[in-house]
Scaffold this motif. Structure first.
Motif, PDB file in Angstrom:
ATOM      1  N   VAL A   1     -38.014  30.222  -1.249  1.00  0.00           N
ATOM      2  CA  VAL A   1     -38.709  28.968  -0.944  1.00  0.00           C
ATOM      3  C   VAL A   1     -37.900  27.827  -1.548  1.00  0.00           C
ATOM      4  CG1 VAL A   1     -40.759  27.571  -1.405  1.00  0.00           C
ATOM      5  CG2 VAL A   1     -41.010  29.999  -0.844  1.00  0.00           C
ATOM      6  N   THR A   2     -37.565  26.835  -0.737  1.00  0.00           N
ATOM      7  CA  THR A   2     -36.911  25.637  -1.271  1.00  0.00           C
ATOM      8  C   THR A   2     -37.925  24.494  -1.269  1.00  0.00           C
ATOM      9  OG1 THR A   2     -36.072  25.014   0.929  1.00  0.00           O
ATOM     10  CG2 THR A   2     -34.624  26.324  -0.474  1.00  0.00           C
ATOM     11  N   THR A   3     -37.927  23.726  -2.337  1.00  0.00           N
ATOM     12  CA  THR A   3     -38.934  22.678  -2.485  1.00  0.00           C
ATOM     13  C   THR A   3     -38.386  21.565  -3.354  1.00  0.00           C
ATOM     14  OG1 THR A   3     -41.197  22.244  -3.280  1.00  0.00           O
ATOM     15  CG2 THR A   3     -39.921  23.887  -4.474  1.00  0.00           C
ATOM     16  N   ASP A   4     -39.147  20.473  -3.439  1.00  0.00           N
ATOM     17  CA  ASP A   4     -38.780  19.425  -4.383  1.00  0.00           C
ATOM     18  C   ASP A   4     -39.509  19.681  -5.699  1.00  0.00           C
ATOM     19  OD1 ASP A   4     -41.401  18.641  -3.981  1.00  0.00           O
ATOM     20  OD2 ASP A   4     -40.900  16.933  -2.711  1.00  0.00           O
ATOM     21  N   MET A   5     -39.379  18.753  -6.636  1.00  0.00           N
ATOM     22  CA  MET A   5     -39.951  18.949  -7.963  1.00  0.00           C
ATOM     23  C   MET A   5     -41.418  18.527  -7.996  1.00  0.00           C
ATOM     24  SD  MET A   5     -36.718  17.943 -10.444  1.00  0.00           S
ATOM     25  CE  MET A   5     -36.064  16.612  -9.455  1.00  0.00           C
ATOM     26  N   TRP A   6     -42.232  19.264  -7.241  1.00  0.00           N
ATOM     27  CA  TRP A   6     -43.670  19.011  -7.196  1.00  0.00           C
ATOM     28  C   TRP A   6     -44.364  20.290  -7.653  1.00  0.00           C
ATOM     29  CZ3 TRP A   6     -47.050  15.209  -6.982  1.00  0.00           C
ATOM     30  CH2 TRP A   6     -48.365  15.470  -6.609  1.00  0.00           C
ATOM     31  N   ASP A   7     -45.096  20.206  -8.765  1.00  0.00           N
ATOM     32  CA  ASP A   7     -45.709  21.398  -9.348  1.00  0.00           C
ATOM     33  C   ASP A   7     -46.599  22.148  -8.375  1.00  0.00           C
ATOM     34  OD1 ASP A   7     -44.885  21.624 -12.175  1.00  0.00           O
ATOM     35  OD2 ASP A   7     -45.748  19.622 -12.366  1.00  0.00           O
ATOM     36  N   GLY A   8     -47.330  21.417  -7.533  1.00  0.00           N
ATOM     37  CA  GLY A   8     -48.252  22.053  -6.604  1.00  0.00           C
ATOM     38  C   GLY A   8     -47.552  23.028  -5.676  1.00  0.00           C
ATOM     39  N   TYR A   9     -46.389  22.635  -5.136  1.00  0.00           N
ATOM     40  CA  TYR A   9     -45.637  23.512  -4.233  1.00  0.00           C
ATOM     41  C   TYR A   9     -45.165  24.768  -4.966  1.00  0.00           C
ATOM     42  CZ  TYR A   9     -45.259  19.348  -1.210  1.00  0.00           C
ATOM     43  OH  TYR A   9     -45.516  18.256  -0.424  1.00  0.00           O
TER      44      TYR A   9
ATOM     45  N   HIS B   1     -32.884  16.532  -4.033  1.00  0.00           N
ATOM     46  CA  HIS B   1     -33.952  15.894  -4.798  1.00  0.00           C
ATOM     47  C   HIS B   1     -33.561  15.772  -6.271  1.00  0.00           C
ATOM     48  CE1 HIS B   1     -36.475  16.734  -1.240  1.00  0.00           C
ATOM     49  NE2 HIS B   1     -37.169  15.715  -1.679  1.00  0.00           N
ATOM     50  N   VAL B   2     -32.770  16.728  -6.751  1.00  0.00           N
ATOM     51  CA  VAL B   2     -32.261  16.633  -8.122  1.00  0.00           C
ATOM     52  C   VAL B   2     -31.371  15.398  -8.245  1.00  0.00           C
ATOM     53  CG1 VAL B   2     -30.832  17.728  -9.897  1.00  0.00           C
ATOM     54  CG2 VAL B   2     -32.360  19.125  -8.492  1.00  0.00           C
ATOM     55  N   MET B   3     -30.459  15.226  -7.289  1.00  0.00           N
ATOM     56  CA  MET B   3     -29.557  14.085  -7.331  1.00  0.00           C
ATOM     57  C   MET B   3     -30.300  12.769  -7.126  1.00  0.00           C
ATOM     58  SD  MET B   3     -26.641  15.194  -8.221  1.00  0.00           S
ATOM     59  CE  MET B   3     -25.756  13.630  -8.042  1.00  0.00           C
ATOM     60  N   LYS B   4     -31.343  12.787  -6.309  1.00  0.00           N
ATOM     61  CA  LYS B   4     -32.147  11.572  -6.114  1.00  0.00           C
ATOM     62  C   LYS B   4     -32.811  11.174  -7.428  1.00  0.00           C
ATOM     63  CE  LYS B   4     -36.056   9.672  -3.517  1.00  0.00           C
ATOM     64  NZ  LYS B   4     -37.140   9.948  -2.537  1.00  0.00           N
ATOM     65  N   ASN B   5     -33.356  12.166  -8.135  1.00  0.00           N
ATOM     66  CA  ASN B   5     -33.963  11.895  -9.435  1.00  0.00           C
ATOM     67  C   ASN B   5     -32.920  11.365 -10.405  1.00  0.00           C
ATOM     68  OD1 ASN B   5     -34.667  12.960 -12.358  1.00  0.00           O
ATOM     69  ND2 ASN B   5     -36.616  12.832 -11.281  1.00  0.00           N
TER      70      ASN B   5
ATOM     71  N   LEU C   1     -30.484   8.804 -19.099  1.00  0.00           N
ATOM     72  CA  LEU C   1     -29.889  10.139 -19.054  1.00  0.00           C
ATOM     73  C   LEU C   1     -30.701  11.129 -19.887  1.00  0.00           C
ATOM     74  CD1 LEU C   1     -26.044   9.474 -19.193  1.00  0.00           C
ATOM     75  CD2 LEU C   1     -27.523   9.814 -17.220  1.00  0.00           C
ATOM     76  N   GLU C   2     -31.289  10.661 -20.978  1.00  0.00           N
ATOM     77  CA  GLU C   2     -32.141  11.530 -21.790  1.00  0.00           C
ATOM     78  C   GLU C   2     -33.347  11.987 -20.959  1.00  0.00           C
ATOM     79  OE1 GLU C   2     -33.152   9.290 -25.228  1.00  0.00           O
ATOM     80  OE2 GLU C   2     -31.097   9.252 -26.011  1.00  0.00           O
ATOM     81  N   SER C   3     -33.926  11.061 -20.204  1.00  0.00           N
ATOM     82  CA  SER C   3     -35.063  11.383 -19.352  1.00  0.00           C
ATOM     83  C   SER C   3     -34.680  12.406 -18.289  1.00  0.00           C
ATOM     84  CB  SER C   3     -35.587  10.102 -18.689  1.00  0.00           C
ATOM     85  OG  SER C   3     -36.603  10.401 -17.754  1.00  0.00           O
ATOM     86  N   PHE C   4     -33.512  12.214 -17.679  1.00  0.00           N
ATOM     87  CA  PHE C   4     -33.077  13.142 -16.640  1.00  0.00           C
ATOM     88  C   PHE C   4     -32.821  14.531 -17.217  1.00  0.00           C
ATOM     89  CE2 PHE C   4     -29.664  15.286 -14.304  1.00  0.00           C
ATOM     90  CZ  PHE C   4     -30.303  15.451 -13.086  1.00  0.00           C
ATOM     91  N   CYS C   5     -32.203  14.600 -18.387  1.00  0.00           N
ATOM     92  CA  CYS C   5     -31.895  15.894 -18.993  1.00  0.00           C
ATOM     93  C   CYS C   5     -33.178  16.658 -19.335  1.00  0.00           C
ATOM     94  CB  CYS C   5     -31.023  15.727 -20.233  1.00  0.00           C
ATOM     95  SG  CYS C   5     -29.298  15.339 -19.825  1.00  0.00           S
ATOM     96  N   LYS C   6     -34.232  15.955 -19.701  1.00  0.00           N
ATOM     97  CA  LYS C   6     -35.518  16.605 -19.947  1.00  0.00           C
ATOM     98  C   LYS C   6     -36.061  17.197 -18.645  1.00  0.00           C
ATOM     99  CE  LYS C   6     -36.980  13.818 -23.926  1.00  0.00           C
ATOM    100  NZ  LYS C   6     -37.954  12.787 -24.405  1.00  0.00           N
ATOM    101  N   THR C   7     -35.932  16.435 -17.555  1.00  0.00           N
ATOM    102  CA  THR C   7     -36.373  16.934 -16.249  1.00  0.00           C
ATOM    103  C   THR C   7     -35.548  18.148 -15.835  1.00  0.00           C
ATOM    104  OG1 THR C   7     -37.058  14.720 -15.539  1.00  0.00           O
ATOM    105  CG2 THR C   7     -36.627  16.334 -13.802  1.00  0.00           C
ATOM    106  N   LEU C   8     -34.253  18.059 -16.051  1.00  0.00           N
ATOM    107  CA  LEU C   8     -33.348  19.154 -15.705  1.00  0.00           C
ATOM    108  C   LEU C   8     -33.705  20.416 -16.484  1.00  0.00           C
ATOM    109  CD1 LEU C   8     -30.806  19.430 -13.852  1.00  0.00           C
ATOM    110  CD2 LEU C   8     -29.437  19.073 -15.895  1.00  0.00           C
TER     111      LEU C   8
END
Length: 232
Positions: A41-49, A69-73, A173-180
């Protein structure tokens, strides 16, 4: 919208994207055999999916976060970091950067010769922004690197990249690394089969064309029927 990437078709259009709606549809599709051979399954970063897929299929499938979606974020966090740098510049230097946002966010191969010269001059003038730009290109090249063939290799490279990005000391960048880090295992699954939601974006473009031709279609059932008729 749920897409069958193997056969390039729309499977279903749901009125809501909440988890329970998706769980109900996936469960029925699994029991009927429509998704009997599902592997990924491929999806974006949405917990529900993600949680819906895990609940219905468990460990039998691979869940992959779409690289685009990773690059968009990342682009959004990159803009925050760039603004943080610009706020610390003298007014004259900040003025020199006015109108250059597109140059910093565009892949080098998509710039013409004059634009490449302009961005190189800006990098020489603003080393901190040059370092930020280098991090962007380094992340993109990780996803482009065909020598990475496993999720484990992908995680190693992404974590190495994070260490370099965090060294710049920028909040964006700190915010993105947490998401990553939060989505790391599912982002790294991309390197197994290189699956993405590119087809989904293509279907979204087609749906916008349907809405444009119909001057907007407020009735969901009618819109769903048209989408499945054309793309199903």
């Amino acid at each position: 919208m749920l897409i069958d990437h193997t056969n390039s078709r729309v499977l279903e259009v749901l009125e809501s994207r909440d988890k329970q709606t998706l769980v109900a549809w996936l469960t029925a599709a699994k029991q009927s055999g429509v998704l009997g051979l599902l592997e990924e399954v491929t999806t974006d970063m949405w917990d529900g999916y993600v949680e819906a897929a895990k609940e219905v299929f468990g460990a039998q499938i691979r869940i992959t976060i779409d690289r685009f979606h990773v690059m968009k974020n990342f682009q959004e966090c990159l803009s925050q970091a760039r603004r943080q740098i610009q706020r610390d510049l003298p007014p004259e230097a900040a003025q020199a950067l006015k109108g250059t946002r597109w140059l910093w966010l565009t892949n080098p191969e998509n710039l013409d010769q004059e634009q490449r010269q302009e961005i190189e001059q800006l990098k020489a003038q603003f080393p901190s922004l040059a370092a930020l730009s280098a991090q962007r290109e380094a992340l993109r090249q990780i996803f482009e690197d065909r020598t990475i063939r496993t999720a484990e290799q992908g995680m190693t490279r992404l974590r190495q990249w994070c260490r370099g990005a965090l060294a710049l000391g920028l909040k964006g960048l700190e915010s993105f690394c947490k998401t990553l880090d939060h989505w790391m295992d599912k982002i790294a699954n991309y390197f197994v089969s290189r699956s993405s939601n590119g087809q989904t974006e293509g279907f979204n473009h087609g749906i916008r064309a349907i809405l444009w031709r119909g001057f907007g279609i407020p009735n969901f059932a009618h819109l769903r029927s048209r989408i499945l008729h054309i793309f199903g």
